[in-house]
Design a protein around this motif. Sequence first.
Motif, PDB file in Angstrom:
ATOM      1  N   VAL A 123       0.753  -1.313   0.046  1.00 51.48           N
ATOM      2  CA  VAL A 123      -0.061   0.064  -0.025  1.00 51.48           C
ATOM      3  C   VAL A 123       0.988   1.083   0.027  1.00 51.48           C
ATOM      4  O   VAL A 123       1.943   1.079   0.389  1.00 51.48           O
ATOM      5  N   GLU A 124       0.256   2.326  -0.205  1.00 57.25           N
ATOM      6  CA  GLU A 124       0.960   3.746  -0.394  1.00 57.25           C
ATOM      7  C   GLU A 124       0.413   4.435   1.012  1.00 57.25           C
ATOM      8  O   GLU A 124      -0.671   4.488   1.117  1.00 57.25           O
ATOM      9  N   ASP A 125       1.461   4.980   1.529  1.00 55.23           N
ATOM     10  CA  ASP A 125       1.117   5.748   2.887  1.00 55.23           C
ATOM     11  C   ASP A 125       2.049   7.145   2.510  1.00 55.23           C
ATOM     12  O   ASP A 125       2.847   7.244   1.764  1.00 55.23           O
ATOM     13  N   GLN A 135      -6.344   0.815   4.505  1.00 57.53           N
ATOM     14  CA  GLN A 135      -5.762   1.520   3.323  1.00 57.53           C
ATOM     15  C   GLN A 135      -5.959   0.367   2.227  1.00 57.53           C
ATOM     16  O   GLN A 135      -6.319   0.678   1.120  1.00 57.53           O
ATOM     17  N   LEU A 136      -5.646  -0.779   2.304  1.00 61.58           N
ATOM     18  CA  LEU A 136      -5.808  -1.914   1.272  1.00 61.58           C
ATOM     19  C   LEU A 136      -7.078  -2.082   0.789  1.00 61.58           C
ATOM     20  O   LEU A 136      -7.397  -2.098  -0.214  1.00 61.58           O
ATOM     21  N   GLN A 149      -8.221   0.619  -1.351  1.00 63.42           N
ATOM     22  CA  GLN A 149      -7.570   0.762  -2.679  1.00 63.42           C
ATOM     23  C   GLN A 149      -8.179  -0.583  -3.504  1.00 63.42           C
ATOM     24  O   GLN A 149      -8.497  -0.340  -4.718  1.00 63.42           O
ATOM     25  N   GLN A 150      -8.389  -1.355  -2.812  1.00 60.95           N
ATOM     26  CA  GLN A 150      -8.954  -2.708  -3.626  1.00 60.95           C
ATOM     27  C   GLN A 150     -10.407  -2.814  -3.860  1.00 60.95           C
ATOM     28  O   GLN A 150     -11.091  -3.075  -4.876  1.00 60.95           O
ATOM     29  N   GLU A 157       5.676   3.548  -0.514  1.00 64.03           N
ATOM     30  CA  GLU A 157       4.870   2.314  -0.497  1.00 64.03           C
ATOM     31  C   GLU A 157       5.701   1.421   0.320  1.00 64.03           C
ATOM     32  O   GLU A 157       6.790   1.373   0.472  1.00 64.03           O
TER      33      GLU A 157
END
Length: 436
Positions: free
Chosen positions: A263-265, A309-310, A313-314, A269
Amino acid sequence: MKVFFRLIFLLFLLSTAHAQTPEPADTLTKPSPAVERLKYQQQPGLALAASKIFFSDKRYSISGFGEFNFVNYQGTKNTNSGDIELYYTNLYRYATFFGYRITDKIIWNSEFQIEYLHDGTREGRHEIVVEAFVDFLVSDYFKARVGFYPLPIGYVNNNDEPVMFYSVNRSEVERLITPTTWIELGAMFYGNITPTFSYALGVSQGLDAAQYVSGTWIRQGRDIRFGVPRSLSLVPQLNYTGVPGLTVSASGYVGNSGQGARVEDDAGERQIKAPIRLGTGYVKYDWMNLRFVSVGTYGTLGDTYPIYQLGLQQAGQGQVLGQETFGYLFELGVDILPYFRKSTPHESHQKNWLFDRSEMKVPLFVRYERLNTHRKVDERLTTLPRVQNDLDILTVGANFNTRENIVFKANYQFRTNRNRALREPHILEFGMGFIF
């Protein structure tokens, strides 16, 4: 659905009719039954029907179990969890085991299970579960199991057949904190250290954090995956049986569940590890007509913010998961039938495929559960909405065992959610189960 129910019921009638046929007096003139009678013995890590091949007099064995459960909610049920496990009204489950003794030291065992859940309206879910593993019985103190097998953790996971627990559905502590039934691909080593101590150590593939759901913690991460696992988990267990009727067990689960997800934070990444630390133990004591069971479990999950967060995103929706969870229960049951029934000289002959007077039981039970799927939450997630099962549950109920392998169940649950944002209805449940 009616066709499915009738098919399962027909299989039940046939299997119990064969399985419970008395042993012929003259085996030279009468054939033995096609489905051998259960000996009601357990191989470590397996329930009664699943253990049949290990105690069979034949080279092969056929066994199984079925259960049909119906849930009535005394109020508005919460359907916001995204997990039908928390709000179904009908459950139909049937499993068949096939075992084969390759040699006296090498045994193949397998299960095919079909399950159907329905919420009483339009939502339903089918699920197929497969087990397949080989046991190598090297010695009394060292055995090995390789394949897809139930992990040696908790109480119900290795005692999951309907005649082996009182309530219609499995306890919430062992559904929401310690997932059951929990099957993984891996290897397990087990045996007896002394006549009173036994052990098991499992090495298996890790869970998948991308599948976690807030209200059921790590339960939905159990998807079986083929191929080389990205992470491994350890599952140790130690058991004590030195007092007649008493079993004391401690087990755990340690492993990562990120499965390589990234994930990006704010720092760029990063890879999600999502480490799990889960410990559980139980005490079970049988004395005359009484049975006492107590279970306790405590778990932690790391990287809950990256997991949220994942999800964004998904799937466009993040799951707020507990960093810490806990659960425990106390259950007491008593078979009241011996206090009312008088034996007769011909009692052993009063039986058919549905009932056996000498095996009948009428246990009454009471159970208290306390659990919280969000005992601690990442401070960055505390203000976000979540499905939190912070429950007190008092269950009272009764079983009617018409014979050793058939049970009819009913219970009522008084449920309170300490998270006042979620109203928790009381539940009335009915069920029927069998093994063969």
